[in-house]
Write an enzyme that holds these catalytic residues in place. Structure first.
Site, PDB file in Angstrom:
ATOM      1  N   THR A   1      -5.306  -9.780  -6.538  1.00  0.00           N
ATOM      2  CA  THR A   1      -5.745  -8.395  -6.587  1.00  0.00           C
ATOM      3  C   THR A   1      -6.552  -8.105  -5.331  1.00  0.00           C
ATOM      4  O   THR A   1      -6.509  -8.888  -4.369  1.00  0.00           O
ATOM      5  CB  THR A   1      -6.483  -8.085  -7.915  1.00  0.00           C
ATOM      6  OG1 THR A   1      -6.800  -6.698  -7.931  1.00  0.00           O
ATOM      7  CG2 THR A   1      -7.753  -8.889  -8.097  1.00  0.00           C
TER       8      THR A   1
ATOM      9  N   LYS B   1      -3.262  -7.995  -1.742  1.00  0.00           N
ATOM     10  CA  LYS B   1      -1.870  -7.721  -2.123  1.00  0.00           C
ATOM     11  C   LYS B   1      -0.915  -7.596  -0.933  1.00  0.00           C
ATOM     12  O   LYS B   1       0.257  -7.938  -1.047  1.00  0.00           O
ATOM     13  CB  LYS B   1      -1.796  -6.460  -2.980  1.00  0.00           C
ATOM     14  CG  LYS B   1      -2.364  -6.725  -4.347  1.00  0.00           C
ATOM     15  CD  LYS B   1      -2.308  -5.548  -5.239  1.00  0.00           C
ATOM     16  CE  LYS B   1      -3.064  -5.892  -6.505  1.00  0.00           C
ATOM     17  NZ  LYS B   1      -3.271  -4.788  -7.377  1.00  0.00           N
TER      18      LYS B   1
ATOM     19  N   ASN C   1       1.782  -8.747  -6.098  1.00  0.00           N
ATOM     20  CA  ASN C   1       0.580  -9.066  -6.879  1.00  0.00           C
ATOM     21  C   ASN C   1       0.740 -10.354  -7.679  1.00  0.00           C
ATOM     22  O   ASN C   1      -0.144 -10.711  -8.436  1.00  0.00           O
ATOM     23  CB  ASN C   1       0.144  -7.901  -7.776  1.00  0.00           C
ATOM     24  CG  ASN C   1       1.015  -7.711  -8.998  1.00  0.00           C
ATOM     25  OD1 ASN C   1       2.184  -8.091  -8.995  1.00  0.00           O
ATOM     26  ND2 ASN C   1       0.465  -7.123 -10.029  1.00  0.00           N
TER      27      ASN C   1
ATOM     28  N   ASP D   1       2.618  -4.055 -10.281  1.00  0.00           N
ATOM     29  CA  ASP D   1       1.637  -2.983 -10.537  1.00  0.00           C
ATOM     30  C   ASP D   1       2.322  -1.661 -10.899  1.00  0.00           C
ATOM     31  O   ASP D   1       1.862  -0.936 -11.777  1.00  0.00           O
ATOM     32  CB  ASP D   1       0.768  -2.734  -9.294  1.00  0.00           C
ATOM     33  CG  ASP D   1      -0.381  -3.713  -9.206  1.00  0.00           C
ATOM     34  OD1 ASP D   1      -0.645  -4.422 -10.186  1.00  0.00           O
ATOM     35  OD2 ASP D   1      -1.011  -3.757  -8.127  1.00  0.00           O
TER      36      ASP D   1
ATOM     37  N   ALA E   1      -3.583   4.680  -0.709  1.00  0.00           N
ATOM     38  CA  ALA E   1      -2.278   4.195  -0.232  1.00  0.00           C
ATOM     39  C   ALA E   1      -2.356   2.708   0.070  1.00  0.00           C
ATOM     40  O   ALA E   1      -1.697   2.199   0.967  1.00  0.00           O
ATOM     41  CB  ALA E   1      -1.867   4.978   1.016  1.00  0.00           C
TER      42      ALA E   1
ATOM     43  N   ASN F   1      -4.960   9.800   1.479  1.00  0.00           N
ATOM     44  CA  ASN F   1      -5.672   8.548   1.732  1.00  0.00           C
ATOM     45  C   ASN F   1      -6.714   8.771   2.812  1.00  0.00           C
ATOM     46  O   ASN F   1      -6.503   9.581   3.717  1.00  0.00           O
ATOM     47  CB  ASN F   1      -4.676   7.466   2.194  1.00  0.00           C
ATOM     48  CG  ASN F   1      -5.282   6.073   2.143  1.00  0.00           C
ATOM     49  OD1 ASN F   1      -5.864   5.692   1.127  1.00  0.00           O
ATOM     50  ND2 ASN F   1      -5.156   5.321   3.214  1.00  0.00           N
ATOM     51  N   ARG F   2      -7.854   8.043   2.699  1.00  0.00           N
ATOM     52  CA  ARG F   2      -8.911   8.166   3.716  1.00  0.00           C
ATOM     53  C   ARG F   2      -8.312   7.958   5.101  1.00  0.00           C
ATOM     54  O   ARG F   2      -8.507   8.765   5.996  1.00  0.00           O
ATOM     55  CB  ARG F   2      -9.993   7.113   3.420  1.00  0.00           C
ATOM     56  CG  ARG F   2     -11.060   7.034   4.488  1.00  0.00           C
ATOM     57  CD  ARG F   2     -12.111   6.033   4.127  1.00  0.00           C
ATOM     58  NE  ARG F   2     -11.573   4.672   3.943  1.00  0.00           N
ATOM     59  CZ  ARG F   2     -12.313   3.604   3.689  1.00  0.00           C
ATOM     60  NH1 ARG F   2     -13.618   3.729   3.568  1.00  0.00           N
ATOM     61  NH2 ARG F   2     -11.753   2.407   3.539  1.00  0.00           N
TER      62      ARG F   2
ATOM     63  N   ARG G   1      -2.136   5.608   7.198  1.00  0.00           N
ATOM     64  CA  ARG G   1      -1.627   4.675   6.182  1.00  0.00           C
ATOM     65  C   ARG G   1      -0.798   5.429   5.138  1.00  0.00           C
ATOM     66  O   ARG G   1       0.232   4.926   4.674  1.00  0.00           O
ATOM     67  CB  ARG G   1      -2.818   3.979   5.530  1.00  0.00           C
ATOM     68  CG  ARG G   1      -2.493   2.673   4.881  1.00  0.00           C
ATOM     69  CD  ARG G   1      -3.772   2.021   4.388  1.00  0.00           C
ATOM     70  NE  ARG G   1      -3.514   0.734   3.770  1.00  0.00           N
ATOM     71  CZ  ARG G   1      -4.421   0.056   3.070  1.00  0.00           C
ATOM     72  NH1 ARG G   1      -5.643   0.543   2.907  1.00  0.00           N
ATOM     73  NH2 ARG G   1      -4.113  -1.098   2.532  1.00  0.00           N
TER      74      ARG G   1
ATOM     75  N   GLY H   1      -7.451   2.788 -16.596  1.00  0.00           N
ATOM     76  CA  GLY H   1      -6.797   1.735 -15.813  1.00  0.00           C
ATOM     77  C   GLY H   1      -6.359   0.541 -16.654  1.00  0.00           C
ATOM     78  O   GLY H   1      -5.441  -0.182 -16.283  1.00  0.00           O
TER      79      GLY H   1
HETATM   80  N1  LIG Z   1      -5.334  -1.651 -13.684  1.00  0.00           N
HETATM   81  C1  LIG Z   1      -4.614  -2.524 -13.013  1.00  0.00           C
HETATM   82  O1  LIG Z   1      -3.728  -3.211 -13.554  1.00  0.00           O
HETATM   83  C2  LIG Z   1      -4.805  -2.635 -11.528  1.00  0.00           C
HETATM   84  C3  LIG Z   1      -3.794  -3.228 -10.775  1.00  0.00           C
HETATM   85  C4  LIG Z   1      -3.974  -3.277  -9.405  1.00  0.00           C
HETATM   86  C5  LIG Z   1      -5.129  -2.800  -8.811  1.00  0.00           C
HETATM   87  N2  LIG Z   1      -6.113  -2.250  -9.556  1.00  0.00           N
HETATM   88  C6  LIG Z   1      -7.313  -1.698  -8.907  1.00  0.00           C
HETATM   89  O2  LIG Z   1      -6.887  -0.809  -7.877  1.00  0.00           O
HETATM   90  C7  LIG Z   1      -7.893  -0.710  -6.866  1.00  0.00           C
HETATM   91  C8  LIG Z   1      -7.249  -0.762  -5.481  1.00  0.00           C
HETATM   92  O3  LIG Z   1      -6.697  -2.045  -5.292  1.00  0.00           O
HETATM   93  P1  LIG Z   1      -5.713  -2.345  -4.056  1.00  0.00           P
HETATM   94  O4  LIG Z   1      -5.208  -3.709  -4.257  1.00  0.00           O
HETATM   95  O5  LIG Z   1      -4.772  -1.215  -3.862  1.00  0.00           O
HETATM   96  O6  LIG Z   1      -6.756  -2.344  -2.821  1.00  0.00           O
HETATM   97  P2  LIG Z   1      -6.429  -2.059  -1.266  1.00  0.00           P
HETATM   98  O7  LIG Z   1      -5.058  -2.446  -0.926  1.00  0.00           O
HETATM   99  O8  LIG Z   1      -7.558  -2.677  -0.521  1.00  0.00           O
HETATM  100  O9  LIG Z   1      -6.537  -0.444  -1.137  1.00  0.00           O
HETATM  101  C9  LIG Z   1      -7.757   0.206  -1.328  1.00  0.00           C
HETATM  102  C10 LIG Z   1      -7.541   1.707  -1.298  1.00  0.00           C
HETATM  103  O10 LIG Z   1      -8.807   2.348  -1.562  1.00  0.00           O
HETATM  104  C11 LIG Z   1      -9.131   3.190  -0.439  1.00  0.00           C
HETATM  105  N3  LIG Z   1     -10.579   3.151  -0.212  1.00  0.00           N
HETATM  106  C12 LIG Z   1     -11.361   2.068  -0.192  1.00  0.00           C
HETATM  107  N4  LIG Z   1     -12.639   2.426   0.069  1.00  0.00           N
HETATM  108  C13 LIG Z   1     -12.642   3.771   0.222  1.00  0.00           C
HETATM  109  C14 LIG Z   1     -13.654   4.730   0.515  1.00  0.00           C
HETATM  110  N5  LIG Z   1     -14.922   4.376   0.706  1.00  0.00           N
HETATM  111  N6  LIG Z   1     -13.304   6.038   0.592  1.00  0.00           N
HETATM  112  C15 LIG Z   1     -12.002   6.420   0.394  1.00  0.00           C
HETATM  113  N7  LIG Z   1     -11.004   5.547   0.122  1.00  0.00           N
HETATM  114  C16 LIG Z   1     -11.323   4.236   0.038  1.00  0.00           C
HETATM  115  C17 LIG Z   1      -8.378   2.619   0.722  1.00  0.00           C
HETATM  116  O11 LIG Z   1      -8.234   3.613   1.721  1.00  0.00           O
HETATM  117  P3  LIG Z   1      -8.023   3.207   3.294  1.00  0.00           P
HETATM  118  O12 LIG Z   1      -6.557   2.929   3.450  1.00  0.00           O
HETATM  119  O13 LIG Z   1      -8.480   4.401   4.020  1.00  0.00           O
HETATM  120  O14 LIG Z   1      -8.874   1.981   3.539  1.00  0.00           O
HETATM  121  C18 LIG Z   1      -7.050   2.251   0.039  1.00  0.00           C
HETATM  122  O15 LIG Z   1      -6.273   3.390  -0.185  1.00  0.00           O
HETATM  123  C19 LIG Z   1      -8.869  -1.846  -7.156  1.00  0.00           C
HETATM  124  O16 LIG Z   1     -10.012  -1.286  -7.747  1.00  0.00           O
HETATM  125  C20 LIG Z   1      -8.146  -2.724  -8.155  1.00  0.00           C
HETATM  126  O17 LIG Z   1      -9.042  -3.376  -9.020  1.00  0.00           O
HETATM  127  C21 LIG Z   1      -5.956  -2.148 -10.910  1.00  0.00           C
END
Ligand SMILES: NC(=O)c1ccc[n+]([C@@H]2O[C@H](COP(=O)([O-])OP(=O)(O)OC[C@H]3O[C@@H](n4cnc5c(N)ncnc54)[C@H](OP(=O)(O)O)[C@@H]3O)[C@@H](O)[C@H]2O)c1
Length: 281
Positions: free
Chosen positions: A77, A81, A102, A118, A143, A166-167, A171, A254
């Site tokens: 996670t 990923k 994942n 996911d 994203a 997305n921020r 991306r 979630g």
């Molecule tokens: N429920 C479930 O089964 C499940 C499954 C998978 C993931 N999740 C959750 O999903 C979340 C994201 O995981 P991921 O693997 O996708 O992470 P990731 O690949 O690191 O992506 C993070 C995302 O959040 C954005 N972000 C981070 N900090 C930010 C900020 N301060 N302001 C605005 N945007 C911000 C990033 O934008 P940038 O591109 O601009 O950095 C990117 O779009 C996590 O909390 C994870 O626990 C849950």
């Protein structure tokens, strides 16, 4: 699975197949609770444990894990990923087209085969809760790894319009470019403005994991009556969901995404003994 009378973990012995979940930080992960309850309920001799691994150590950890013969595989996670996709020897399905995974199953020869569940988990969770995706106008916030998979699943489910905010805008644009190759007929775009006549708004950013995080969207931008869905499962109800509920929106937690995909992960990692019915890959 959440019944307190149920065994929560199998008896660990010399034949136990081990799965690790790699995260950084790992304190928020809830997947072991669900996976271990499922394994115990199905009498599978398998256990999932959380490992906190920094991004710069991921490659060397994965390399070492190739030599662990009772390792069924790894679940990953945030933030691994996208990196894990490059460390697998083979990627299957949507993981190959989007270069994001994942889960990686360890083969007997130490190779890793990666998949991405996911998106399937998110769509199955929505379906189980009776939320129709076909034809809907959807705003997706984020994203990253989860956002990529969710976007693909939303298009697979036939949403009428997908806007990705997305921020890092580049991306989001890159994601739209990749999704166009897979879903050439679908209507999608990267956007800067969160306002719109959305039926569904999905938060796939990591904002909401920590109490001090800002909201990923101004709640005033949420159309009344829309559904607001989260990918974050810890806390159970994020500040965004609370704000959406107070605004009269339907909320979708979630946790549904993980409970719906845990069975798929178990089946991929442990084989047909863990086979499930009702969710397609
Ligand atoms: N429920 C479930 O089964 C499940 C499954 C998978 C993931 N999740 C959750 O999903 C979340 C994201 O995981 P991921 O693997 O996708 O992470 P990731 O690949 O690191 O992506 C993070 C995302 O959040 C954005 N972000 C981070 N900090 C930010 C900020 N301060 N302001 C605005 N945007 C911000 C990033 O934008 P940038 O591109 O601009 O950095 C990117 O779009 C996590 O909390 C994870 O626990 C849950």
């Amino acid at each position: 699975m959440t019944n307190s009378n149920m065994p929560r973990i199998c008896e660990v012995n010399g034949k136990t197949r081990v799965v690790v979940i790699l995260a950084y930080p790992a304190t928020h992960v809830r997947t072991p609770t669900f996976f271990n309850a499922l394994a115990a309920a199905r009498d599978l001799n398998a256990v999932l444990v959380p490992w906190q691994v920094a991004p710069e150590q991921l490659a060397s950890v994965m390399d070492s894990l190739r030599h662990v013969e009772n390792l069924a595989g790894v679940i990953v996670t945030i933030p691994h990923k996208q990196s894990i996709a490059g460390l697998c020897d083979e990627l299957e399905g949507i993981a190959a087209s989007l270069q994001v995974a994942n889960v990686a199953r360890r083969m007997a020869d130490g190779r890793f085969i990666g998949r991405m569940y996911d998106g399937a988990g998110f769509a199955a969770g929505m379906k189980r809760e009776g939320i129709e995706l076909a034809g809907c106008s959807v705003l997706l916030l984020g994203a990253g790894g989860a956002g990529t998979a969710v976007a693909d699943a939303l298009l697979d489910a036939g949403v009428g319009r997908l806007a990705i905010l997305n921020r890092n805008r580049e991306r989001a644009e890159e994601l739209v470019r990749r999704l166009r190759d897979i879903h050439p007929q679908s209507k999608m775009e990267a956007v800067d403005d969160p306002r719109g006549n959305w039926d569904i708004v999905v938060n796939s950013t990591s904002l909401g994991l920590h109490a001090e995080d800002p909201l990923p969207i101004d709640p005033d931008c949420l159309p009344r009556g829309c559904t607001v869905a989260e990918v974050i499962m810890q806390p159970d109800e994020t500040a965004l969901l609370r704000a959406a509920r107070e605004r009269g929106c339907r909320i979708h937690k979630g946790v549904h995404m993980v409970t719906a995909q845990i069975e798929l992960l178990a089946e991929f990692l442990l084989g047909s003994e863990a086979k499930t019915e009702g969710i397609s890959h």
